[in-house]
Design a protein around this motif. Structure first.
Motif, mmCIF file in Angstrom:
data_model
loop_
_atom_site.group_PDB
_atom_site.id
_atom_site.type_symbol
_atom_site.label_atom_id
_atom_site.label_comp_id
_atom_site.label_asym_id
_atom_site.label_seq_id
_atom_site.Cartn_x
_atom_site.Cartn_y
_atom_site.Cartn_z
ATOM 1 N N LEU A 32 0.832 -1.203 0.000
ATOM 2 C CA LEU A 32 0.000 0.000 0.000
ATOM 3 C C LEU A 32 0.871 1.259 0.000
ATOM 4 N N CYS A 33 1.940 1.233 0.784
ATOM 5 C CA CYS A 33 2.874 2.370 0.807
ATOM 6 C C CYS A 33 3.503 2.566 -0.564
ATOM 7 N N GLY A 34 3.905 1.452 -1.183
ATOM 8 C CA GLY A 34 4.553 1.527 -2.489
ATOM 9 C C GLY A 34 3.623 2.076 -3.558
ATOM 10 N N ILE A 35 2.382 1.582 -3.588
ATOM 11 C CA ILE A 35 1.440 2.026 -4.611
ATOM 12 C C ILE A 35 1.022 3.468 -4.373
ATOM 13 N N THR A 36 0.934 3.866 -3.109
ATOM 14 C CA THR A 36 0.590 5.263 -2.793
ATOM 15 C C THR A 36 1.716 6.195 -3.216
ATOM 16 N N LEU A 37 2.930 5.782 -2.958
ATOM 17 C CA LEU A 37 4.088 6.591 -3.370
ATOM 18 C C LEU A 37 4.172 6.662 -4.889
ATOM 19 N N PHE A 38 3.882 5.567 -5.569
ATOM 20 C CA PHE A 38 3.896 5.534 -7.032
ATOM 21 C C PHE A 38 2.882 6.517 -7.606
ATOM 22 N N PHE A 39 1.667 6.526 -7.033
ATOM 23 C CA PHE A 39 0.607 7.396 -7.547
ATOM 24 C C PHE A 39 0.738 8.840 -7.062
ATOM 25 N N ARG A 91 -11.063 23.742 6.252
ATOM 26 C CA ARG A 91 -9.819 23.654 7.019
ATOM 27 C C ARG A 91 -8.812 22.714 6.342
ATOM 28 N N PHE A 92 -9.033 22.416 5.083
ATOM 29 C CA PHE A 92 -8.185 21.493 4.338
ATOM 30 C C PHE A 92 -6.695 21.842 4.396
ATOM 31 N N PRO A 93 -6.301 23.118 4.234
ATOM 32 C CA PRO A 93 -4.859 23.424 4.288
ATOM 33 C C PRO A 93 -4.244 23.253 5.678
ATOM 34 N N GLU A 94 -5.085 23.212 6.714
ATOM 35 C CA GLU A 94 -4.576 23.268 8.085
ATOM 36 C C GLU A 94 -4.518 21.910 8.781
ATOM 37 N N HIS A 95 -5.485 21.030 8.525
ATOM 38 C CA HIS A 95 -5.540 19.779 9.286
ATOM 39 C C HIS A 95 -4.603 18.730 8.710
ATOM 40 N N SER A 96 -4.461 17.634 9.445
ATOM 41 C CA SER A 96 -3.571 16.540 9.025
ATOM 42 C C SER A 96 -4.364 15.329 8.549
ATOM 43 N N GLY A 97 -5.490 15.600 7.914
ATOM 44 C CA GLY A 97 -6.306 14.522 7.374
ATOM 45 C C GLY A 97 -7.663 14.397 8.028
ATOM 46 N N ILE A 122 -11.583 16.336 2.782
ATOM 47 C CA ILE A 122 -11.225 16.001 1.408
ATOM 48 C C ILE A 122 -10.224 14.847 1.399
ATOM 49 N N SER A 123 -9.310 14.837 2.366
ATOM 50 C CA SER A 123 -8.330 13.743 2.456
ATOM 51 C C SER A 123 -9.024 12.402 2.698
ATOM 52 N N GLN A 124 -9.990 12.369 3.601
ATOM 53 C CA GLN A 124 -10.726 11.143 3.883
ATOM 54 C C GLN A 124 -11.521 10.675 2.670
ATOM 55 N N GLN A 125 -12.159 11.610 1.993
ATOM 56 C CA GLN A 125 -12.955 11.249 0.820
ATOM 57 C C GLN A 125 -12.067 10.734 -0.310
ATOM 58 N N THR A 126 -10.875 11.311 -0.435
ATOM 59 C CA THR A 126 -9.933 10.836 -1.447
ATOM 60 C C THR A 126 -9.499 9.409 -1.134
ATOM 61 N N PRO A 146 -6.094 4.643 8.582
ATOM 62 C CA PRO A 146 -4.708 4.463 8.112
ATOM 63 C C PRO A 146 -4.503 4.903 6.670
ATOM 64 N N THR A 147 -5.501 4.706 5.795
ATOM 65 C CA THR A 147 -5.323 5.105 4.400
ATOM 66 C C THR A 147 -5.267 6.623 4.260
ATOM 67 N N THR A 148 -6.079 7.328 5.029
ATOM 68 C CA THR A 148 -6.032 8.792 5.010
ATOM 69 C C THR A 148 -4.697 9.288 5.546
ATOM 70 N N THR A 149 -4.245 8.697 6.638
ATOM 71 C CA THR A 149 -2.962 9.073 7.225
ATOM 72 C C THR A 149 -1.825 8.847 6.237
ATOM 73 N N LEU A 150 -1.908 7.745 5.499
ATOM 74 C CA LEU A 150 -0.880 7.435 4.508
ATOM 75 C C LEU A 150 -0.833 8.500 3.414
ATOM 76 N N LEU A 151 -1.985 8.930 2.941
ATOM 77 C CA LEU A 151 -2.028 9.983 1.923
ATOM 78 C C LEU A 151 -1.411 11.272 2.455
ATOM 79 N N GLU A 152 -1.743 11.621 3.688
ATOM 80 C CA GLU A 152 -1.234 12.860 4.267
ATOM 81 C C GLU A 152 0.279 12.820 4.458
ATOM 82 N N ILE A 153 0.824 11.626 4.711
ATOM 83 C CA ILE A 153 2.265 11.495 4.921
ATOM 84 C C ILE A 153 3.022 11.502 3.595
ATOM 85 N N LEU A 154 2.506 10.771 2.606
ATOM 86 C CA LEU A 154 3.248 10.546 1.361
ATOM 87 C C LEU A 154 2.911 11.532 0.248
#
Length: 241
Positions: A32-39, A91-97, A122-126, A146-154
């Protein structure tokens, strides 16, 4: 002694199953980390929700064509970018997911009202559209964290917004703002006006019920509210992303 011998194989089997499960979960997380980083860098060919919709319609024997055209954030009008932020997640620019204030407010509202309100960012919906499925279940909600957190990190905030605008559903089989803009307004997403962008954003909660080509009184009222929010935020708000 005999009872201990009986228990030992069972405990060994439990330990083996647990180790195998932990190993496969680790492999899945790394994938999941690899595919998220790829995309993070590559346009998405489809989303899990597109696959879900296509599969459901095929199983029901119904025709279902997907209208999807990827476009970069630079080719999406700033009015459209601001419209979805104003409508869905200010609050999209301010929060961490996760917007915990919005989640708490939604929970309080849902306790006293029959009309359910969501508190997803928006992060959760994505994350939900990209990796998960639509529907109300604790399992999906749990996987959303975890998937939202992964997007916010990567990913950067701009990438999250770009992917969201490209895979969000704007009508039956219409995915992404480029396809929606060409379908409803016969123009590219980079040429959308404030009124058109606000109208598309107004149908996002449920684009099957709320139609951009036949907007109800509720949709028109929400469109006007979104435009007021856009004016209050201002174009410079996008520079925070």
């Amino acid at each position: 002694m005999r009872s201990k011998l009986r228990k030992f194989p069972f405990r060994a089997l439990q330990r083996k199953l647990f180790n195998n499960l932990a190993r496969w979960l680790c492999y899945f997380f790394l994938f999941l980390c690899g595919i998220t980083l790829f995309f993070r860098f590559v346009p998405l060919p489809f989303s899990a929700y597109m696959v879900q919709q296509k599969t459901v319609h095929l199983l029901q024997g119904e025709p279902y064509a997907i209208n999807y055209q990827w476009t970069s954030l630079d080719n999406i009008a700033w009015q459209m970018q601001l419209a979805v932020i104003a409508a869905e997640d200010q609050r999209f620019p301010e929060h961490s997911g996760f917007d915990w204030n919005a989640i708490e407010s939604a929970l309080k509202h849902n306790q006293r009202s029959a009309k359910i309100r969501g508190g997803s960012t928006i992060s959760q919906q994505t994350a939900k559209n990209l990796y998960l499925w639509h529907g109300q279940s604790w399992l999906r909600k749990g996987l959303e964290v975890p998937t939202t957190t992964l997007l916010e990190i990567l990913w950067s905030k701009k990438r999250i917004l770009e992917v969201y605008l490209n895979i969000a559903e704007f009508g039956n089989g219409i995915f992404g703002v480029e396809a929606a803009s060409r379908h409803y307004f016969k123009k590219s997403a980079k040429d959308l006006t404030q009124q058109e962008a606000a109208l598309l954003a107004a149908v996002l909660p449920n684009p099957i019920i709320f139609k951009a080509n036949k907007p109800s009184y509720y949709v028109k009222r929400k469109q006007r509210w979104i435009m007021r929010q856009m004016n209050a935020l201002g174009k410079n708000y996008l520079s925070k992303i």
